[in-house]
Each structure stands twice: as structure tokens, then as C-alpha cells.
Scaffold this motif. Structure first.
Motif, PDB file in Angstrom:
ATOM      1  N   ALA A  65     -15.447  12.615  14.431  1.00  0.00           N
ATOM      2  CA  ALA A  65     -15.691  11.264  14.953  1.00  0.00           C
ATOM      3  C   ALA A  65     -14.908  10.197  14.186  1.00  0.00           C
ATOM      4  O   ALA A  65     -15.202   9.004  14.315  1.00  0.00           O
ATOM      5  N   PHE A  66     -13.902  10.603  13.426  1.00  0.00           N
ATOM      6  CA  PHE A  66     -13.146   9.643  12.616  1.00  0.00           C
ATOM      7  C   PHE A  66     -12.592   8.490  13.461  1.00  0.00           C
ATOM      8  O   PHE A  66     -12.751   7.326  13.105  1.00  0.00           O
ATOM      9  N   ASP A  67     -11.938   8.800  14.574  1.00  0.00           N
ATOM     10  CA  ASP A  67     -11.322   7.760  15.407  1.00  0.00           C
ATOM     11  C   ASP A  67     -12.347   6.776  15.955  1.00  0.00           C
ATOM     12  O   ASP A  67     -12.045   5.587  16.110  1.00  0.00           O
ATOM     13  N   GLU A  68     -13.532   7.254  16.252  1.00  0.00           N
ATOM     14  CA  GLU A  68     -14.580   6.371  16.770  1.00  0.00           C
ATOM     15  C   GLU A  68     -15.252   5.567  15.663  1.00  0.00           C
ATOM     16  O   GLU A  68     -15.889   4.553  15.921  1.00  0.00           O
ATOM     17  N   SER A  69     -15.097   6.025  14.419  1.00  0.00           N
ATOM     18  CA  SER A  69     -15.778   5.396  13.290  1.00  0.00           C
ATOM     19  C   SER A  69     -14.938   4.395  12.523  1.00  0.00           C
ATOM     20  O   SER A  69     -15.483   3.521  11.841  1.00  0.00           O
ATOM     21  N   PHE A  70     -13.590   4.511  12.606  1.00  0.00           N
ATOM     22  CA  PHE A  70     -12.715   3.678  11.793  1.00  0.00           C
ATOM     23  C   PHE A  70     -11.559   3.108  12.593  1.00  0.00           C
ATOM     24  O   PHE A  70     -11.125   3.696  13.586  1.00  0.00           O
ATOM     25  N   THR A  71     -11.049   1.984  12.130  1.00  0.00           N
ATOM     26  CA  THR A  71      -9.884   1.318  12.703  1.00  0.00           C
ATOM     27  C   THR A  71      -8.828   1.191  11.610  1.00  0.00           C
ATOM     28  O   THR A  71      -9.142   0.767  10.492  1.00  0.00           O
ATOM     29  N   TYR A  72      -7.592   1.518  11.940  1.00  0.00           N
ATOM     30  CA  TYR A  72      -6.496   1.439  10.969  1.00  0.00           C
ATOM     31  C   TYR A  72      -6.220  -0.010  10.595  1.00  0.00           C
ATOM     32  O   TYR A  72      -6.114  -0.880  11.448  1.00  0.00           O
ATOM     33  N   VAL A  73      -6.100  -0.270   9.293  1.00  0.00           N
ATOM     34  CA  VAL A  73      -5.795  -1.606   8.789  1.00  0.00           C
ATOM     35  C   VAL A  73      -4.354  -1.681   8.309  1.00  0.00           C
ATOM     36  O   VAL A  73      -3.630  -2.611   8.624  1.00  0.00           O
ATOM     37  N   GLY A  74      -3.911  -0.703   7.532  1.00  0.00           N
ATOM     38  CA  GLY A  74      -2.554  -0.710   7.014  1.00  0.00           C
ATOM     39  C   GLY A  74      -2.421   0.214   5.829  1.00  0.00           C
ATOM     40  O   GLY A  74      -3.396   0.797   5.370  1.00  0.00           O
ATOM     41  N   PRO A  75      -1.204   0.350   5.314  1.00  0.00           N
ATOM     42  CA  PRO A  75      -0.978   1.262   4.189  1.00  0.00           C
ATOM     43  C   PRO A  75      -1.427   0.670   2.860  1.00  0.00           C
ATOM     44  O   PRO A  75      -1.498  -0.542   2.689  1.00  0.00           O
ATOM     45  N   GLN A  76      -1.735   1.545   1.952  1.00  0.00           N
ATOM     46  CA  GLN A  76      -2.010   1.176   0.561  1.00  0.00           C
ATOM     47  C   GLN A  76      -1.127   2.079  -0.279  1.00  0.00           C
ATOM     48  O   GLN A  76      -1.365   3.274  -0.364  1.00  0.00           O
ATOM     49  N   LEU A  77      -0.096   1.510  -0.880  1.00  0.00           N
ATOM     50  CA  LEU A  77       0.902   2.294  -1.615  1.00  0.00           C
ATOM     51  C   LEU A  77       0.774   2.042  -3.109  1.00  0.00           C
ATOM     52  O   LEU A  77       0.399   0.947  -3.527  1.00  0.00           O
ATOM     53  N   GLY A 136       8.820   7.437 -21.430  1.00  0.00           N
ATOM     54  CA  GLY A 136       9.707   7.336 -20.280  1.00  0.00           C
ATOM     55  C   GLY A 136      10.046   8.673 -19.659  1.00  0.00           C
ATOM     56  O   GLY A 136      10.506   8.731 -18.530  1.00  0.00           O
ATOM     57  N   SER A 137       9.806   9.771 -20.377  1.00  0.00           N
ATOM     58  CA  SER A 137      10.125  11.084 -19.829  1.00  0.00           C
ATOM     59  C   SER A 137       9.042  11.596 -18.885  1.00  0.00           C
ATOM     60  O   SER A 137       9.207  12.610 -18.254  1.00  0.00           O
ATOM     61  N   VAL A 138       7.926  10.884 -18.794  1.00  0.00           N
ATOM     62  CA  VAL A 138       6.864  11.284 -17.882  1.00  0.00           C
ATOM     63  C   VAL A 138       7.251  10.804 -16.486  1.00  0.00           C
ATOM     64  O   VAL A 138       7.546   9.637 -16.288  1.00  0.00           O
ATOM     65  N   PRO A 139       7.286  11.712 -15.507  1.00  0.00           N
ATOM     66  CA  PRO A 139       7.756  11.318 -14.184  1.00  0.00           C
ATOM     67  C   PRO A 139       6.771  10.411 -13.462  1.00  0.00           C
ATOM     68  O   PRO A 139       5.579  10.427 -13.731  1.00  0.00           O
ATOM     69  N   THR A 140       7.297   9.642 -12.559  1.00  0.00           N
ATOM     70  CA  THR A 140       6.477   8.770 -11.735  1.00  0.00           C
ATOM     71  C   THR A 140       6.357   9.407 -10.363  1.00  0.00           C
ATOM     72  O   THR A 140       7.341   9.833  -9.778  1.00  0.00           O
ATOM     73  N   LEU A 141       5.152   9.482  -9.861  1.00  0.00           N
ATOM     74  CA  LEU A 141       4.880  10.026  -8.543  1.00  0.00           C
ATOM     75  C   LEU A 141       4.556   8.855  -7.629  1.00  0.00           C
ATOM     76  O   LEU A 141       3.622   8.106  -7.887  1.00  0.00           O
ATOM     77  N   LEU A 142       5.338   8.692  -6.605  1.00  0.00           N
ATOM     78  CA  LEU A 142       5.104   7.631  -5.638  1.00  0.00           C
ATOM     79  C   LEU A 142       4.134   8.165  -4.607  1.00  0.00           C
ATOM     80  O   LEU A 142       4.363   9.205  -4.003  1.00  0.00           O
ATOM     81  N   THR A 143       3.018   7.487  -4.435  1.00  0.00           N
ATOM     82  CA  THR A 143       2.009   7.971  -3.508  1.00  0.00           C
ATOM     83  C   THR A 143       1.688   6.927  -2.460  1.00  0.00           C
ATOM     84  O   THR A 143       1.885   5.735  -2.656  1.00  0.00           O
ATOM     85  N   GLY A 144       1.188   7.385  -1.369  1.00  0.00           N
ATOM     86  CA  GLY A 144       0.802   6.474  -0.309  1.00  0.00           C
ATOM     87  C   GLY A 144      -0.507   6.889   0.293  1.00  0.00           C
ATOM     88  O   GLY A 144      -0.797   8.066   0.438  1.00  0.00           O
ATOM     89  N   THR A 145      -1.306   5.937   0.615  1.00  0.00           N
ATOM     90  CA  THR A 145      -2.518   6.171   1.376  1.00  0.00           C
ATOM     91  C   THR A 145      -2.349   5.347   2.639  1.00  0.00           C
ATOM     92  O   THR A 145      -2.844   4.238   2.731  1.00  0.00           O
ATOM     93  N   PRO A 146      -1.528   5.865   3.566  1.00  0.00           N
ATOM     94  CA  PRO A 146      -1.197   5.053   4.726  1.00  0.00           C
ATOM     95  C   PRO A 146      -2.304   4.991   5.739  1.00  0.00           C
ATOM     96  O   PRO A 146      -2.091   5.034   6.927  1.00  0.00           O
ATOM     97  N   ALA A 147      -3.524   4.921   5.276  1.00  0.00           N
ATOM     98  CA  ALA A 147      -4.644   4.848   6.208  1.00  0.00           C
ATOM     99  C   ALA A 147      -5.790   4.064   5.596  1.00  0.00           C
ATOM    100  O   ALA A 147      -6.869   4.583   5.399  1.00  0.00           O
TER     101      ALA A 147
END
Length: 152
Positions: A65-77, A136-147
Motif C-alpha cells: 500500500a506504499f503508493d496509497e500511503s505516501f506522496t513523493y516530495v523530492g530527493p534527499q542527497l 583524506g584517504s577515507v573514501p566518500t560515498l555519495l548517496t541518495g534517498t530519492p524518495a
């Protein structure tokens, strides 16, 4: 969370949550912060659309029931820094440089470990790699929560 799962997390905005997915959240791996910042600033709308579709398909498997329960607002990066390794390291690292502490924590429950290390280090000399060359040798992970979604 452990495993190839997805989750719905509350936010500080009443009625809004974020939808997260272990397999679909990563957008890139970088060893240079400037490259990660550039990728974040130039992320194509098509990538956000594709990721959103993957996130929503995954959550529907567990929450039909996700589609009936929520409305997309935008990405959170965001960007996060993770130690290099073959395993999913959940250790808590605390570094100090002067009056600044850097905490790298794999899970929220390690906040107690971090607090203990910070409190016990007050009045002691700097420790760990701080924000120096080793950091600085620790890598950066780019993540997105596009929902980022709102409850209907």
C-alpha cells in the motif's frame, strides 16, 4: 540495517519520511571530495528518476500500500565517508584535533562509545588522524534517498 533491505525513516518534518534502500542508495564511490561534490552538484534528473523507481519497487514488495500511503516530495542527497574494506565495518572511530572531534560511526547505537571516548579525552592531547593526511584517504560515498515522501 543489515542485508539488502529498504526502510522508511521519519524526518524532523511531521508527516514526512525518507525511503532508503541498501542496494539502490549508493550513487558513486570517490577518493576525492571535490569529485564527490561535483557528482552531487551535477547529478542528472534521470538518475534520480531511475533510483526513485528502484526504491519504490523494492518497498512495494514489503509494503504493497506504499503508493496509497505516501506522496513523493523530492530527493534527499548526501555524502558519507566510509573506511575502505571488504567488510561492512560498523566500528566507531573518534578523532580529535584541538577542540574539534570527528566521529565516524556505522550504527546509531555506537553513539555511547563515541560519547565515552570524547568525555575521557577531554584535557588529553590530540589523538587519531584528525582531519590530516590520513583522513583524506577515507573514501566518500555519495548517496541518495530519492524518495522523500509525505504521508497521505
Amino acid at each position: 540495517m543489515d542485508g539488502q533491505l529498504c526502510s522508511i525513516y521519519p524526518t524532523d518534518v511531521p508527516g514526512q519520511v525518507t525511503l532508503s534502500s541498501v542496494p539502490h542508495t549508493p550513487l558513486g564511490h570517490f577518493t576525492d571530495i571535490a569529485a564527490a561534490e561535483h557528482a552531487l552538484a551535477t547529478l542528472p534528473a534521470a538518475t534520480i528518476h531511475e533510483k526513485r523507481a528502484l526504491f519504490e519497487a523494492q518497498i512495494r514488495r514489503y509494503y504493497p500500500a506504499f503508493d496509497e500511503s505516501f506522496t513523493y516530495v523530492g530527493p534527499q542527497l548526501s555524502m558519507k565517508t566510509k573506511p575502505v574494506g571488504a567488510e561492512d565495518n560498523r566500528a566507531c572511530y573518534v578523532f580529535r584535533q584541538g577542540r574539534v572531534f570527528c566521529v565516524m560511526s556505522g550504527k546509531i547505537d555506537t553513539i555511547f562509545v563515541a560519547a565515552e571516548r570524547i568525555i575521557s579525552s577531554i584535557g588529553q592531547p590530540d589523538f587519531g588522524s584528525g582531519f590530516g593526511p590520513g583522513f583524506g584517504s577515507v573514501p566518500t560515498l555519495l548517496t541518495g534517498t530519492p524518495a522523500r515522501v509525505s504521508a497521505r
